[in-house]
Design an enzyme around this catalytic site. Structure first.
Site, short mmCIF file in Angstrom:
data_model
loop_
_atom_site.label_atom_id
_atom_site.label_comp_id
_atom_site.label_asym_id
_atom_site.label_seq_id
_atom_site.Cartn_x
_atom_site.Cartn_y
_atom_site.Cartn_z
N ASN A 38 0.80 -1.23 0.00
CA ASN A 38 0.00 0.00 0.00
C ASN A 38 0.83 1.28 0.00
OD1 ASN A 38 0.72 -0.39 2.69
ND2 ASN A 38 -1.12 0.61 3.46
N GLU A 58 4.50 -4.26 12.29
CA GLU A 58 3.56 -3.15 12.10
C GLU A 58 2.38 -3.73 11.34
OE1 GLU A 58 3.69 -0.13 13.23
OE2 GLU A 58 5.74 -0.20 13.99
N CYS A 69 -2.99 1.80 6.39
CA CYS A 69 -3.11 1.21 7.73
C CYS A 69 -3.75 2.23 8.67
CB CYS A 69 -1.75 0.77 8.24
SG CYS A 69 -0.51 2.05 8.09
N GLU A 121 8.28 2.59 14.22
CA GLU A 121 9.14 2.93 13.08
C GLU A 121 9.26 4.45 13.01
OE1 GLU A 121 7.30 0.52 9.80
OE2 GLU A 121 9.24 -0.48 9.97
P1 NAP Z 1 0.05 -9.11 3.98
O1 NAP Z 1 -0.75 -9.94 3.06
O2 NAP Z 1 0.16 -9.51 5.39
O3 NAP Z 1 1.52 -9.04 3.32
C1 NAP Z 1 2.55 -8.25 3.83
C2 NAP Z 1 3.88 -8.82 3.40
O4 NAP Z 1 4.07 -10.08 4.03
C3 NAP Z 1 3.96 -9.10 1.89
O5 NAP Z 1 5.28 -8.89 1.44
C4 NAP Z 1 3.60 -10.58 1.84
O6 NAP Z 1 4.05 -11.22 0.66
C5 NAP Z 1 4.31 -11.09 3.07
N1 NAP Z 1 3.81 -12.36 3.58
C6 NAP Z 1 2.61 -12.94 3.38
N2 NAP Z 1 2.56 -14.13 4.01
C7 NAP Z 1 3.76 -14.30 4.63
C8 NAP Z 1 4.32 -15.34 5.43
N3 NAP Z 1 3.66 -16.45 5.75
N4 NAP Z 1 5.58 -15.19 5.90
C9 NAP Z 1 6.28 -14.06 5.62
N5 NAP Z 1 5.81 -13.07 4.83
C10 NAP Z 1 4.55 -13.17 4.36
O7 NAP Z 1 -0.40 -7.58 3.96
P2 NAP Z 1 -0.73 -6.68 2.70
O8 NAP Z 1 -2.04 -7.11 2.13
O9 NAP Z 1 0.45 -6.62 1.78
O10 NAP Z 1 -0.87 -5.23 3.36
C11 NAP Z 1 -2.01 -4.78 3.99
C12 NAP Z 1 -1.88 -4.89 5.50
O11 NAP Z 1 -0.73 -4.18 5.93
C13 NAP Z 1 -3.05 -4.25 6.23
O12 NAP Z 1 -3.42 -5.09 7.29
C14 NAP Z 1 -2.46 -2.95 6.75
O13 NAP Z 1 -3.11 -2.42 7.88
C15 NAP Z 1 -1.08 -3.35 7.03
N6 NAP Z 1 -0.20 -2.19 7.08
C16 NAP Z 1 0.25 -1.78 8.31
C17 NAP Z 1 1.05 -0.67 8.42
C18 NAP Z 1 1.56 -0.20 9.75
O14 NAP Z 1 2.55 0.52 9.77
N7 NAP Z 1 0.94 -0.57 10.85
C19 NAP Z 1 1.41 0.05 7.26
C20 NAP Z 1 0.92 -0.39 6.04
C21 NAP Z 1 0.12 -1.53 5.96
P3 NAP Z 1 3.05 -11.39 -0.61
O15 NAP Z 1 2.70 -10.01 -1.06
O16 NAP Z 1 3.90 -12.11 -1.58
O17 NAP Z 1 1.88 -12.15 -0.13
#
Ligand code: NAP
Length: 493
Positions: free
Chosen positions: A149, A247, A281, A461
């Site tokens: 994102n 995060e 997020c 962060e």
């Molecule tokens: P996600 O599906 O959890 O993926 C995040 C990252 O983790 C991607 O690079 C993903 O790879 C990888 N990943 C997935 N499964 C994994 C596993 N089993 N082991 C290690 N890595 C793994 O999240 P997203 O859909 O990309 O992002 C949206 C989420 O991020 C939302 O929940 C949002 O709130 C959160 N977010 C939080 C913050 C914060 O600072 N708090 C900031 C931005 C976003 P793939 O893409 O290859 O699946």
């Protein structure tokens, strides 16, 4: 051309030769064909990072920082090209694409400044002729796992502090934005990062991410993503007692009091809830509204939401871009259906948009629910899309209670013209970020960023707080008395 991994200072195909495509969510255009890696590629990258660590940690931090300064300058000179790619690969509208890149530039410049600080402390020793100080040491090999994102900004939050502090890195970006990750690494290469210090492995989280988390030579995992994936990362990493910073998700709320400037509140809500198509997020997905202004606020919001134009984010006429992929679209719409089923009142939106400017991509209409009970799923679970739930309250205390009764704790905001309300809210809201008379988004890079409860595991962060993730404290005692002095014991003799 295939976008490749970067390992040990060389651009290389995945060992299996497998590839996948990165797609423009607005229209299905193929942005790039990308190497699809597996555990064997991860092993090469981690070995390269581990080999590079002993010499990188000894490069003086101001010299390490010079590379970051150059990278920030290159990013600045390529800002428009990178911003257009953010919009094409991830979907956010172009002005937000520029914001994403600018945040990356800001973070890189800011963190480069740390090369001449990285402050430790000196403090008196309790014994005579003894000197005491503490310094920050790098940790080792860092796995940086990032979401789609903020495809430029978030990687800079991890790579830059990790590198300036003397760690080496293996970077695994989201599978929805690999081309942007490739560009960022190209920039750091051009800025002079030595081979092996920064490595890039492209491929699925379940394979590449998992192999990184399990690899015995990865010392620290810095993860941003969903709470479900983050939990899995923490569980797996704990088997080897690895350091983990997480995060994760948010369920952020805007409180609108009866004394608020409603026009300002509406501006803040539209920007926080529907900007980036709700895929931040820190996006506002709950409105906690004093019942005295609920009806008027709802009417004003319906007017503004109805005027939002969906479409390709590259067009200046677009207010709200696509969501990132088909499965996100299904998930978002599933929540809308759940909200209706649970008895919330759908005020506007509620449907997938698949005609006109939306015909070729993944679009969901900006949606607003009223009469939402704080316990409903749409009020509790992260939707990560343009869907907002309005909850009525009758006092500030109740508003704060509803705000805090969430499994997440990232960002909150309050609109009020009463200074006492503002200060009570700042004191009693239990999220990591609180805004007064602004929406839930707009973090600046030199302040700590992160959340409480299910949003994180206690780290922050950005700002100097990021250094606590990427360094360990080392305490140093220098005894220049010429005799054996025993702390705690010699005091009595
Ligand atoms: P996600 O599906 O959890 O993926 C995040 C990252 O983790 C991607 O690079 C993903 O790879 C990888 N990943 C997935 N499964 C994994 C596993 N089993 N082991 C290690 N890595 C793994 O999240 P997203 O859909 O990309 O992002 C949206 C989420 O991020 C939302 O929940 C949002 O709130 C959160 N977010 C939080 C913050 C914060 O600072 N708090 C900031 C931005 C976003 P793939 O893409 O290859 O699946």
């Amino acid at each position: 051309m295939v976008f490749k991994n970067y390992i040990g200072g060389k651009w290389v195909d995945s060992k299996s030769g497998a590839t996948f495509e990165s797609i423009n969510p607005a229209n299905g255009e193929v942005i790039g064909v990308v190497s699809k890696s597996d555990a064997t590629d991860v092993d090469d990258a981690v070995e390269a990072a581990a080999r590079a660590f002993p010499s990188w940690r000894k490069v003086p931090a101001p010299r390490r920082a010079e590379i970051l300064f150059r990278a920030a300058q290159i990013m600045l000179s390529r800002k428009e090209e990178l911003s257009l790619l953010v919009t094409r690969e991830m979907g956010k509208v172009i002005k937000e694409g520029r914001g994403d890149v600018q945040e990356g530039i800001d973070m890189t410049f800011y963190t480069a400044g740390e090369g001449r600080r990285l402050l430790g402390s000196t403090t008196p020793a309790e014994l005579p002729n003894k000197f005491a100080m503490s310094v920050r040491d790098p940790i080792g090999v860092v796995a940086a796992i990032t979401p789609w994102n903020f495809p430029i900004a978030i990687p800079t939050w991890k790579l830059m502090p990790a590198l300036v502090a003397g760690n080496t890195v293996v970077f695994k970006p989201a599978s929805d934005t690999p081309v942007l990750a490739h560009k960022l690494v190209e920039i750091l290469e051009e800025a002079g990062i030595p081979g092996g210090v920064l490595n890039l492995v492209l491929g699925p989280g379940g394979t590449v991410g998992d192999a990184l988390v399990s690899h015995p030579k990865v010392d620290l995992i810095s993860f941003t993503g969903s709470t479900a994936a983050g939990k899995g990362v923490a569980q797996k990493a704990s088997e080897q007692l690895k350091r983990v910073s997480l995060e994760m998700g948010g369920k952020n709320a805007i409180i609108v009091m009866d004394d608020a400037d409603l026009e300002l509140a509406v501006d803040g809500i539209i920007w926080s809830a529907y900007g980036t198509t709700g895929q931040r997020c820190t996006a506002a997905s709950r409105l906690i509204v004093h019942e005295a202004v609920r009806k008027e606020l709802a009417d004003r919001l319906i007017n503004r939401i109805g005027a939002l134009r969906l479409g390709d984010g590259l067009l200046d006429t677009t207010d709200v871009g696509p969501v990132v992929n088909a499965s996100q679209l299904d998930k978002i719409h599933g929540y809308v259906e759940a909200g209706i089923k649970e008895g919330a009142n759908l005020l506007i939106g509620g449907t997938i948009c698949d005609e006109g400017d939306c015909a070729k991509g993944f679009f969901h209409k900006p949606t607003l629910f009223d009469n939402v009970n704080p316990n409903m799923r749409i009020a509790q679970e992260e939707i990560f899309g343009p869907v907002v739930s309005m909850i009525a309250v009758s006092s500030l205390d109740q508003a704060i209670e509803v705000n805090n009764a969430s499994r997440y704790g990232l960002s909150s905001s309050i609109f009020t013209r009463d200074i006492n309300n503002a200060f009570r809210a700042m004191r009693d809201i239990t999220t990591g970020i609180v805004y007064v008379n602004a929406g839930t988004i707009g973090a600046e890079v030199h302040l700590p960023f992160g959340g409480t409860r299910g949003t994180g595991n206690g780290h922050r962060e950005a700002g100097q707080a990021a250094l606590d993730i990427f360094t360990e404290w080392k305490s140093l005692y220098v005894d220049f008395s010429g005799r054996l002095q025993r702390a705690q014991i010699d005091l009595d003799s």
